[in-house]
Each structure stands twice: as C-alpha cells, then as structure tokens.
Design an enzyme around this catalytic site. Sequence first.
Site, PDB file in Angstrom:
ATOM      1  N   TYR B 117       0.854  -1.184   0.000  1.00  0.00           N
ATOM      2  CA  TYR B 117       0.000   0.000   0.000  1.00  0.00           C
ATOM      3  C   TYR B 117       0.892   1.238   0.000  1.00  0.00           C
ATOM      4  O   TYR B 117       1.895   1.292   0.713  1.00  0.00           O
ATOM      5  CB  TYR B 117      -0.886   0.013   1.247  1.00  0.00           C
ATOM      6  CG  TYR B 117      -1.696   1.285   1.393  1.00  0.00           C
ATOM      7  CD1 TYR B 117      -2.968   1.386   0.832  1.00  0.00           C
ATOM      8  CD2 TYR B 117      -1.179   2.391   2.068  1.00  0.00           C
ATOM      9  CE1 TYR B 117      -3.702   2.550   0.941  1.00  0.00           C
ATOM     10  CE2 TYR B 117      -1.912   3.571   2.180  1.00  0.00           C
ATOM     11  CZ  TYR B 117      -3.178   3.645   1.618  1.00  0.00           C
ATOM     12  OH  TYR B 117      -3.895   4.806   1.725  1.00  0.00           O
ATOM     13  N   GLU B 205      -2.956   7.997  -3.958  1.00  0.00           N
ATOM     14  CA  GLU B 205      -2.965   6.673  -3.332  1.00  0.00           C
ATOM     15  C   GLU B 205      -2.821   5.590  -4.392  1.00  0.00           C
ATOM     16  O   GLU B 205      -3.445   5.669  -5.452  1.00  0.00           O
ATOM     17  CB  GLU B 205      -4.289   6.489  -2.572  1.00  0.00           C
ATOM     18  CG  GLU B 205      -4.379   5.208  -1.766  1.00  0.00           C
ATOM     19  CD  GLU B 205      -5.764   5.013  -1.149  1.00  0.00           C
ATOM     20  OE1 GLU B 205      -6.776   5.099  -1.885  1.00  0.00           O
ATOM     21  OE2 GLU B 205      -5.844   4.797   0.065  1.00  0.00           O
TER      22      GLU B 205
END
Lengths: 294, 395
Positions: B117, B205
């Site tokens: 992530y 992101e």
Amino acid sequence: MSILVDKNTRVICQGITGKTGLFHSQQCRAYGTPFFGGVTPGKGGTEIDGFPVFDSVDEAVRKTGANCSLIFVPPGGCGDAILEAAAAGITLIVAITEGVPVLDMVRTADVLATKFPKSRLIGPNCPGIITPGIAKIGIMPGYIHKPGPVGLVSKSGTLTYEAAWQLGNVGLGQSTAIGIGGDPIIGTNFIDCLTLFEADPDTEAMLMIGEIGGNAEIKAAEFIQANIKKPVAAFIAGQTAPPGKRMGHAGAIISGGSGTAEEKIAALEAAGVVVSRSPADMGKALVEAIARKK
Amino acid sequence: MKIHEYQGKQLFAKAGVSVPKGIVARTPEEAAAAFTQLGGPIAVVKSQIHAGGRGKGRFKEQPEQPGVKLVKSADEARENAQRMLGNTLVTIQTGPEGKQVNTIYVEGGLNIARELYLAVIVDREAGSPVVIMSSEGGVEIEHVAKVSPEKILKEPFHAGYGLQPYQARRLAYQLGLSGSAVTSAQSFLPKFCRFFVDNDCSMAEVNPLVVTAEGELVALDAKVTFDDNAMFRHKDFAELRDLSEENEFEVRAGNAGLSYVKLDGNIGCLVNGAGLAMSTMDLIKLHGGEPANFLDVGGGAKVDQVTEAFSIILADKNVKAVLVNIFGGIMKCDTIVTALLSAYDTVGFTVPLVVRLEGTNVDIARKMLADSGRKIIAATDLTDAAQKVVATLKA
C-alpha cells in the site's frame, strides 16, 4: 492586558489598494487601530484615502515603524506576502486571504519556523484578531466584541461573532478574540493561544471553538488537561457532517473515519472542558465552566 | 477535485512513475481491440468511476458482473465491457445508488510477487507531506490501521527537497524488500512524491502497489485528488474533470461561489460562514430535525447568490422547510434582508421559511421582514429558529 495585540501594535496592510483590503483597513482605522498605511508593489509613493502606500513591506517598516501586517492579497501570492512581512521584521502577521494552496502553506510555515522564528502568523483563511477597545486587526464587526475577561479562540468567522454575541448576553467581554482559521496548515494553533491566555493576567476563562477535521482539538484537550488551570468551555461544529465531504473550510473534512466531532467532544470533556452541544449555548457553557472552578 | 484511475496513471507515466500498459475503451469493440493490441495472454478490464471497491462491486443491471475482471481473450474483454458500459456499479464507496460506468480501462497483466500500500497526503500535525506505506496491499487501509497499526509506516518529507533516496531505502527495508526491488523503490518513491508536490495533490494513493517477480515497483491503481485551491495554476487539469461524477447541485453551487453539500434530511439551510453553517445543521438535528444540506453563502450575500442558493435548496425534492441563519457583521442585516426578499419572490417559495437574524442593524432588518407581507416566520434566536422550523414539519 491582552495577548498579541496592545497599544504598541502598529499595523499596515498588504494589498491595501484592493477593494477588500482598503475597505477593511478603513474599518480597522475607524475602530481606533493604530494604522499606518499599506503595501502594493508598483504603487509606492501614492496615497489611498489618507493611507500612504509603499512598494515593499521593508520600506513600510522603515518609514512607519510597523510591527504588524494584515494581509489581503490573492491566494496565489499569500505565502509570498507572509514571507515578505517576516523578512522585513514584522512580528505579527495576520493573513485573512481564503483559498491558499495547502502546499504553499507547507512551504511558508517551514520557512517561517526555520528562518523567522520571531514572526507569528495568524491564519490564513481567518477573521483576524481583536483586543476590544484597543485594536481590531481583521474583518470582524468591532462593536460585538466588548472588553472583558474571556479569551476567545476559534477556527470559524461567523461562529466567533455568534460566540462573542452570546458572551455579551451573559455579561462577559473578551480580553482578546482570535480567529485561527479553518485551513489544514495554519500559523497559530489552539495550544499557542491557550498558552498565551493562561499567562495573561487579564484573561480569567477561555472559550474555544473547533470543528471537524484533523486532530488539533484533541491535542488541545491533552494540553488543557496537563497545563491549563483557568476554566475552559468549548464548542465543536460539524456533529452532523458526513464523512469525506469538505464542509466549506479546506480543513473541515472527516477522513478515514477520524476528525469527527464526537471524538473531539469526548477528548475535551475528559480534560474537564465544558462542551456545549448546541451552538446556542456557548455563552452558557462558559458560565458553567467558571462556576465549576469556583 | 478527483480524477479517474486511467487519468491518474497517464499523469504518473508522465512523471516517470511506473504503471502497467493500458488502453482506454468507450465501447465493447474498443475493449476487444485493446486486448489484442496489448498482446498478452491476459488483461484486466476495469470500470472507471471515482469510487473505490470496484473489484468487489457489482452492477445493478448485471448482478453477477464485478467492476474489475481478469480476461483471457478479446471476446471475453468485449463481453465484460458490454456488461459494464452504461450500467450502474455499486461499491462500498458509491452508496446504494451506484455510479454509471462510461469508460473502461483495459490493462496488461503483471507477474505479481507482492502487493503493498502507498499513499501521500499532507500531514497537518507535521506540517509537511508524508508517505504512508504498508505491507498489506490490496485491502482497505482503514482496516489495517485498526487491526494492525504497527504495519503502517510513515515517512514525512520536505515539500521543496522531496523524498530523499535514504528515506526510500528505509521504507523499502522496513517493508522487507530486497535486491532489485530496493533499487526500484529508491527511484519510484521519490518520483511519486515529486508528482504529488508538482501537481498540488491533496491525496495520491496506490493500492495495491505491486512488486513484480522481476523486482520492479508498479502502480496497479491510481487514486488522485487535487487541491481545489491550487487549480488556478493547473488550468490544463480542468479537462480531467468528469462532471457526471459530481452532484449536479454541488457543481451549480460551485459556479455561483457558494459552498454546498447535499445531505439526506428535509430541512434546507442557508447560512453565512462555514462554521455557522455546520453548527446550524447540528442545531436542527439537536431539535429533532434532519438537515437537507450544508450551504455557506459567504460574506457577500449578493442578490443573485442568495437567489441561486434558494433555487438549489428547493430543487431538492426532499426539502419540506427552509431555515435561514445569518449573523450580519460587516454585511448588515438589512442588506441581507433586501437580498432575501428579492430572492424569495424570484424563486417562488412553496415551503415554510424560517429566518433568524442577528448582528448589525438587526432591528431594521426584523421590521423589514415583518412588514414584507411574505409568509416568512421570524425567529428570535438560534434555539427558537430550530424549534420553529422543526415544528413546521409537524403542522
């Protein structure tokens, strides 16, 4: 007494030849604020409604002895204006401008902290600061703020006016009222103001107005628990705000489930702060906070 | 401002941030052609909407069809695109109403070794941008933060100097990367941070960030949000905006210089100032009502703005009553009442209107309201206003 602003404060305005800058400079002068002119690059040597205009803050400081600047320049130039003021030795910079890019403020705050530690920034995106009866440096309606013992600190503009009004209704004025602004990156935070109010002999109690987004109110709650002896009351706006939506202020957004009004209220109450659930009861909450400490 | 995954990846590529090869398709035939052009044995057909959770999401019209699908032939790409395009994808983030899919992104497959992530946001407390990474890729970061917060790494960096190679290495080692993956991270992460700063992002992101079997970091997803305040210096981003992804009334409000957020209740509100507007919503709720919106009309409150504000509030069919809450400061109450009355007549009110005024020239303003002959309910203070507007719904 008061905090940050007193009778030795000497104010100029950056962006004084703009419509808003001029209007509010006139309003501040009419209130009795010691106001010495303003700055607009390229218009130095002229005069506007009796205010002398200078090309640079540096020149304005040399010629007027100014130590405080009120900023109304457009958002793209605000960070630059703040640093120009700091470089010229201005110790209190009040940035009213709304809509400053967040990364501009990241850079500006970094340079202020490392190169100009003696300059304090209030804002941006704030209504300014007022010491009632002495000086108004901002856009708030002066007459609603009466001199008195309450230190008022808030992220919001009209909600501050509402609070000052309610304090007036319960017979309480303010030592100083500060709008710290609703942006994610600001110059002066709750803890800075609470520290100054705690040390100010003429401030007897504090009213703090926060809102959703970030964790400044939670940090403030921890600080109050450890360091503040005077009574504190608070209100947190946005109890009904949905997550993920920006509520007007750039900083007022619940993200990833944090920054909610509930967690802030809980933290403040745990620190002994009287929190008003209704915006109509901010004045009453302060009266209760004072009564509890007696 | 949010943009689509494919737009984010195009910007990543421009900034030197590795992304898989991909092709935009707007028809099933284009999707099939894209598969052939990519030339691999597999490809992924991805619905383009601004909300996340697409892989697990399903279509209203095609309950079996996921929003993201691995395909092995051009025909399969065509069939999946057929079931996606024009249909409504419901994910955990769209709400039950879902979002219509108008664009497909067809992407080549990768040899995936690990999923990580990655995000960059501005950390308010540190006053700087910060890289957030986790070894748990492909799952919701909020979940990781709750269950195993120790797996979340944070590395603040200087907006001017950018992320330094040693910081990238530190992250890589903490994530357990080795060999060529560390070298790849040392190039990928600083470029990604530079992208964030140069484009005035408020969030970027990548979930998942893939480590390939060959040891290369590749952005398998792209969720980019720009700072609205900085759009004046990125005029070319205007064409990336997809108005069909935004609430029609929020767009209208934005064009009129108003700040508006639609909510689910039935009491519309018009307020000056963001803090007071939020508080007015809270006040309505506290007295047993449900706010229909957030609306900050700003400090000016000009006639055309108030008119547009009223027509936006009333266009919401749920709205059964309206509360106006104004604290007149520099802008005097009587000036605001003049605007209110004019807007009231222009819009043609059919639901009850409660007005609470306080501040400069309030006495003159209250008299103007009382003498106006319009069916406006005057309130004396905040609590009175909330009680009166809630009472109109019960009448």
